[in-house]
Design a protein around this motif. Structure first.
Motif, PDB file in Angstrom:
ATOM      1  N   GLY A  77       0.820  -1.201   0.000  1.00 28.63           N
ATOM      2  CA  GLY A  77       0.000   0.000   0.000  1.00 28.63           C
ATOM      3  C   GLY A  77       0.856   1.254   0.000  1.00 28.63           C
ATOM      4  O   GLY A  77       1.905   1.306   0.643  1.00 28.63           O
ATOM      5  N   GLU A  78       0.388   2.266  -0.717  1.00 33.55           N
ATOM      6  CA  GLU A  78       1.148   3.513  -0.839  1.00 33.55           C
ATOM      7  C   GLU A  78       1.418   4.163   0.514  1.00 33.55           C
ATOM      8  O   GLU A  78       2.487   4.730   0.735  1.00 33.55           O
ATOM      9  CB  GLU A  78       0.419   4.494  -1.755  1.00 33.55           C
ATOM     10  CG  GLU A  78       0.423   4.072  -3.205  1.00 33.55           C
ATOM     11  CD  GLU A  78      -0.319   5.061  -4.083  1.00 33.55           C
ATOM     12  OE1 GLU A  78      -0.380   6.260  -3.740  1.00 33.55           O
ATOM     13  OE2 GLU A  78      -0.833   4.625  -5.117  1.00 33.55           O
ATOM     14  N   ASN A  79       0.451   4.110   1.429  1.00 36.86           N
ATOM     15  CA  ASN A  79       0.666   4.716   2.747  1.00 36.86           C
ATOM     16  C   ASN A  79       1.700   3.941   3.552  1.00 36.86           C
ATOM     17  O   ASN A  79       2.435   4.533   4.345  1.00 36.86           O
ATOM     18  CB  ASN A  79      -0.646   4.820   3.518  1.00 36.86           C
ATOM     19  CG  ASN A  79      -1.572   5.874   2.948  1.00 36.86           C
ATOM     20  OD1 ASN A  79      -1.169   6.726   2.165  1.00 36.86           O
ATOM     21  ND2 ASN A  79      -2.834   5.804   3.320  1.00 36.86           N
ATOM     22  N   ILE A  80       1.763   2.630   3.354  1.00 29.95           N
ATOM     23  CA  ILE A  80       2.772   1.831   4.050  1.00 29.95           C
ATOM     24  C   ILE A  80       4.155   2.170   3.507  1.00 29.95           C
ATOM     25  O   ILE A  80       5.109   2.354   4.276  1.00 29.95           O
ATOM     26  CB  ILE A  80       2.462   0.328   3.936  1.00 29.95           C
ATOM     27  CG1 ILE A  80       1.178   0.007   4.713  1.00 29.95           C
ATOM     28  CG2 ILE A  80       3.636  -0.514   4.445  1.00 29.95           C
ATOM     29  CD1 ILE A  80       0.701  -1.424   4.588  1.00 29.95           C
ATOM     30  N   VAL A  81       4.267   2.297   2.188  1.00 29.05           N
ATOM     31  CA  VAL A  81       5.550   2.673   1.585  1.00 29.05           C
ATOM     32  C   VAL A  81       5.959   4.064   2.065  1.00 29.05           C
ATOM     33  O   VAL A  81       7.119   4.289   2.421  1.00 29.05           O
ATOM     34  CB  VAL A  81       5.474   2.610   0.043  1.00 29.05           C
ATOM     35  CG1 VAL A  81       6.732   3.190  -0.590  1.00 29.05           C
ATOM     36  CG2 VAL A  81       5.249   1.170  -0.420  1.00 29.05           C
ATOM     37  N   ALA A  82       5.013   4.999   2.122  1.00 26.44           N
ATOM     38  CA  ALA A  82       5.328   6.353   2.593  1.00 26.44           C
ATOM     39  C   ALA A  82       5.738   6.341   4.063  1.00 26.44           C
ATOM     40  O   ALA A  82       6.672   7.043   4.455  1.00 26.44           O
ATOM     41  CB  ALA A  82       4.128   7.277   2.387  1.00 26.44           C
ATOM     42  N   LEU A  83       5.068   5.527   4.864  1.00 28.20           N
ATOM     43  CA  LEU A  83       5.367   5.449   6.298  1.00 28.20           C
ATOM     44  C   LEU A  83       6.737   4.835   6.554  1.00 28.20           C
ATOM     45  O   LEU A  83       7.499   5.322   7.383  1.00 28.20           O
ATOM     46  CB  LEU A  83       4.279   4.632   7.003  1.00 28.20           C
ATOM     47  CG  LEU A  83       4.409   4.458   8.509  1.00 28.20           C
ATOM     48  CD1 LEU A  83       4.290   5.805   9.223  1.00 28.20           C
ATOM     49  CD2 LEU A  83       3.317   3.504   9.005  1.00 28.20           C
ATOM     50  N   THR A  84       7.059   3.764   5.819  1.00 28.30           N
ATOM     51  CA  THR A  84       8.303   3.036   6.068  1.00 28.30           C
ATOM     52  C   THR A  84       9.457   3.510   5.194  1.00 28.30           C
ATOM     53  O   THR A  84      10.612   3.266   5.515  1.00 28.30           O
ATOM     54  CB  THR A  84       8.104   1.530   5.823  1.00 28.30           C
ATOM     55  OG1 THR A  84       7.812   1.302   4.443  1.00 28.30           O
ATOM     56  CG2 THR A  84       7.010   0.973   6.708  1.00 28.30           C
ATOM     57  N   GLY A  85       9.126   4.130   4.063  1.00 31.23           N
ATOM     58  CA  GLY A  85      10.172   4.537   3.134  1.00 31.23           C
ATOM     59  C   GLY A  85      10.714   3.374   2.323  1.00 31.23           C
ATOM     60  O   GLY A  85      11.745   3.508   1.661  1.00 31.23           O
ATOM     61  N   GLU A  86      10.027   2.239   2.363  1.00 36.97           N
ATOM     62  CA  GLU A  86      10.513   1.046   1.669  1.00 36.97           C
ATOM     63  C   GLU A  86       9.361   0.325   0.978  1.00 36.97           C
ATOM     64  O   GLU A  86       8.235   0.345   1.448  1.00 36.97           O
ATOM     65  CB  GLU A  86      11.175   0.087   2.663  1.00 36.97           C
ATOM     66  CG  GLU A  86      12.374   0.704   3.350  1.00 36.97           C
ATOM     67  CD  GLU A  86      13.079  -0.257   4.293  1.00 36.97           C
ATOM     68  OE1 GLU A  86      12.944  -1.477   4.110  1.00 36.97           O
ATOM     69  OE2 GLU A  86      13.758   0.226   5.196  1.00 36.97           O
ATOM     70  N   ASP A  87       9.692  -0.325  -0.144  1.00 38.02           N
ATOM     71  CA  ASP A  87       8.733  -1.132  -0.889  1.00 38.02           C
ATOM     72  C   ASP A  87       9.314  -2.535  -1.001  1.00 38.02           C
ATOM     73  O   ASP A  87      10.308  -2.744  -1.688  1.00 38.02           O
ATOM     74  CB  ASP A  87       8.482  -0.529  -2.275  1.00 38.02           C
ATOM     75  CG  ASP A  87       7.397  -1.245  -3.054  1.00 38.02           C
ATOM     76  OD1 ASP A  87       7.044  -2.387  -2.704  1.00 38.02           O
ATOM     77  OD2 ASP A  87       6.910  -0.661  -4.038  1.00 38.02           O
ATOM     78  N   TRP A  88       8.703  -3.490  -0.321  1.00 34.59           N
ATOM     79  CA  TRP A  88       9.195  -4.865  -0.274  1.00 34.59           C
ATOM     80  C   TRP A  88       8.434  -5.775  -1.236  1.00 34.59           C
ATOM     81  O   TRP A  88       8.515  -6.998  -1.137  1.00 34.59           O
ATOM     82  CB  TRP A  88       9.090  -5.397   1.157  1.00 34.59           C
ATOM     83  CG  TRP A  88      10.152  -4.856   2.047  1.00 34.59           C
ATOM     84  CD1 TRP A  88      10.169  -3.644   2.666  1.00 34.59           C
ATOM     85  CD2 TRP A  88      11.368  -5.495   2.403  1.00 34.59           C
ATOM     86  NE1 TRP A  88      11.315  -3.495   3.393  1.00 34.59           N
ATOM     87  CE2 TRP A  88      12.072  -4.623   3.253  1.00 34.59           C
ATOM     88  CE3 TRP A  88      11.940  -6.727   2.090  1.00 34.59           C
ATOM     89  CZ2 TRP A  88      13.320  -4.935   3.785  1.00 34.59           C
ATOM     90  CZ3 TRP A  88      13.175  -7.046   2.629  1.00 34.59           C
ATOM     91  CH2 TRP A  88      13.848  -6.163   3.459  1.00 34.59           C
ATOM     92  N   ARG A  89       7.706  -5.208  -2.171  1.00 39.82           N
ATOM     93  CA  ARG A  89       6.921  -6.009  -3.116  1.00 39.82           C
ATOM     94  C   ARG A  89       7.809  -7.062  -3.781  1.00 39.82           C
ATOM     95  O   ARG A  89       8.901  -6.772  -4.240  1.00 39.82           O
ATOM     96  CB  ARG A  89       6.335  -5.085  -4.171  1.00 39.82           C
ATOM     97  CG  ARG A  89       5.255  -5.664  -5.001  1.00 39.82           C
ATOM     98  CD  ARG A  89       4.682  -4.627  -5.901  1.00 39.82           C
ATOM     99  NE  ARG A  89       5.138  -3.304  -5.478  1.00 39.82           N
ATOM    100  CZ  ARG A  89       4.712  -2.180  -5.975  1.00 39.82           C
ATOM    101  NH1 ARG A  89       3.833  -2.177  -6.916  1.00 39.82           N
ATOM    102  NH2 ARG A  89       5.172  -1.026  -5.540  1.00 39.82           N
ATOM    103  N   GLY A  90       7.300  -8.319  -3.795  1.00 38.47           N
ATOM    104  CA  GLY A  90       8.028  -9.437  -4.383  1.00 38.47           C
ATOM    105  C   GLY A  90       8.864 -10.205  -3.368  1.00 38.47           C
ATOM    106  O   GLY A  90       9.220 -11.350  -3.603  1.00 38.47           O
ATOM    107  N   ALA A  91       9.183  -9.578  -2.246  1.00 38.23           N
ATOM    108  CA  ALA A  91       9.982 -10.235  -1.209  1.00 38.23           C
ATOM    109  C   ALA A  91       9.099 -11.176  -0.389  1.00 38.23           C
ATOM    110  O   ALA A  91       7.875 -11.175  -0.510  1.00 38.23           O
ATOM    111  CB  ALA A  91      10.633  -9.195  -0.302  1.00 38.23           C
ATOM    112  N   PHE A  92       9.732 -11.954   0.452  1.00 43.59           N
ATOM    113  CA  PHE A  92       9.034 -12.882   1.335  1.00 43.59           C
ATOM    114  C   PHE A  92       9.151 -12.407   2.779  1.00 43.59           C
ATOM    115  O   PHE A  92      10.075 -11.688   3.144  1.00 43.59           O
ATOM    116  CB  PHE A  92       9.600 -14.297   1.183  1.00 43.59           C
ATOM    117  CG  PHE A  92       9.171 -14.969  -0.089  1.00 43.59           C
ATOM    118  CD1 PHE A  92       8.053 -15.802  -0.115  1.00 43.59           C
ATOM    119  CD2 PHE A  92       9.860 -14.754  -1.271  1.00 43.59           C
ATOM    120  CE1 PHE A  92       7.644 -16.413  -1.287  1.00 43.59           C
ATOM    121  CE2 PHE A  92       9.453 -15.365  -2.450  1.00 43.59           C
ATOM    122  CZ  PHE A  92       8.339 -16.195  -2.458  1.00 43.59           C
ATOM    123  N   ALA A  93       8.188 -12.832   3.600  1.00 40.32           N
ATOM    124  CA  ALA A  93       8.140 -12.401   5.003  1.00 40.32           C
ATOM    125  C   ALA A  93       9.437 -12.722   5.740  1.00 40.32           C
ATOM    126  O   ALA A  93       9.900 -11.927   6.557  1.00 40.32           O
ATOM    127  CB  ALA A  93       6.945 -13.045   5.710  1.00 40.32           C
TER     128      ALA A  93
END
Length: 164
Positions: A77-93
């Motif tokens: 989610g865009e707000n999660i990326v904005a909050l964390t400054g990171e995009d983990w899309r495609g990665a695993f937990a």
């Protein structure tokens, strides 16, 4: 190394949302509970983008891969990326866990195995001064002729700035 363990201690399982949790968190949990009537996990046919419109930017979708026993991040989610400054899309937990010394995989596994939401109060890993509430909501993706796939909808809502 001590600092990383500090983050793990900040993932505190809650038995419900506190009164001071953001209203958006309360509303999303209410929607999940409404769709989970009769003890059934909601399906993606019920958990649609239209139903989730108020929260789309606050949600990440994790899909369970049984062959890896791990959850892949399909959407951030865009707000999660904005909050964390990171995009983990495609990665695993487990990659997230290794990077931040957290227990995300265990929390996602609990949501999958119980079929019930998991609620955590946590410190935002990338911002020591900010905390939030994290909802993990299990949802079934049904594909005709195939076994149902478990997805976990993760939502994070900031609740306070520890610097103020």
């Amino acid at each position: 190394m001590t600092r990383l363990h500090k983050f793990q201690e900040q993932e505190v399982l809650q038995h419900g949302l506190s009164d001071d949790a953001p209203q958006k968190a309360h509303d999303l949990l209410l929607l999940w509970n409404k769709l989970a009537q009769s003890g059934q996990i909601p399906t993606r046919k019920e958990f649609t983008p239209e139903n989730l419109a108020p929260w789309l930017q606050d949600i990440s979708i994790y899909e369970y891969h049984p062959q890896k026993d791990d959850f892949q991040i399909l959407l951030e989610g865009e707000n999660i990326v904005a909050l964390t400054g990171e995009d983990w899309r495609g990665a695993f937990a487990r990659e997230v866990d290794c990077h931040f010394s957290t227990s995300l995989h265990a929390a996602l596994s609990a949501a999958r195995s119980t079929g019930a939401p998991q609620i955590h109060e946590l410190q935002i890993f990338q911002k020591e001064w900010c905390s939030g509430v994290r909802l993990l909501l299990p949802v079934l993706r049904q594909i005709e002729g195939q076994k149902d796939v478990c997805q976990i909808f993760l939502a994070i809502f900031p609740i306070r700035d520890l610097m103020s």
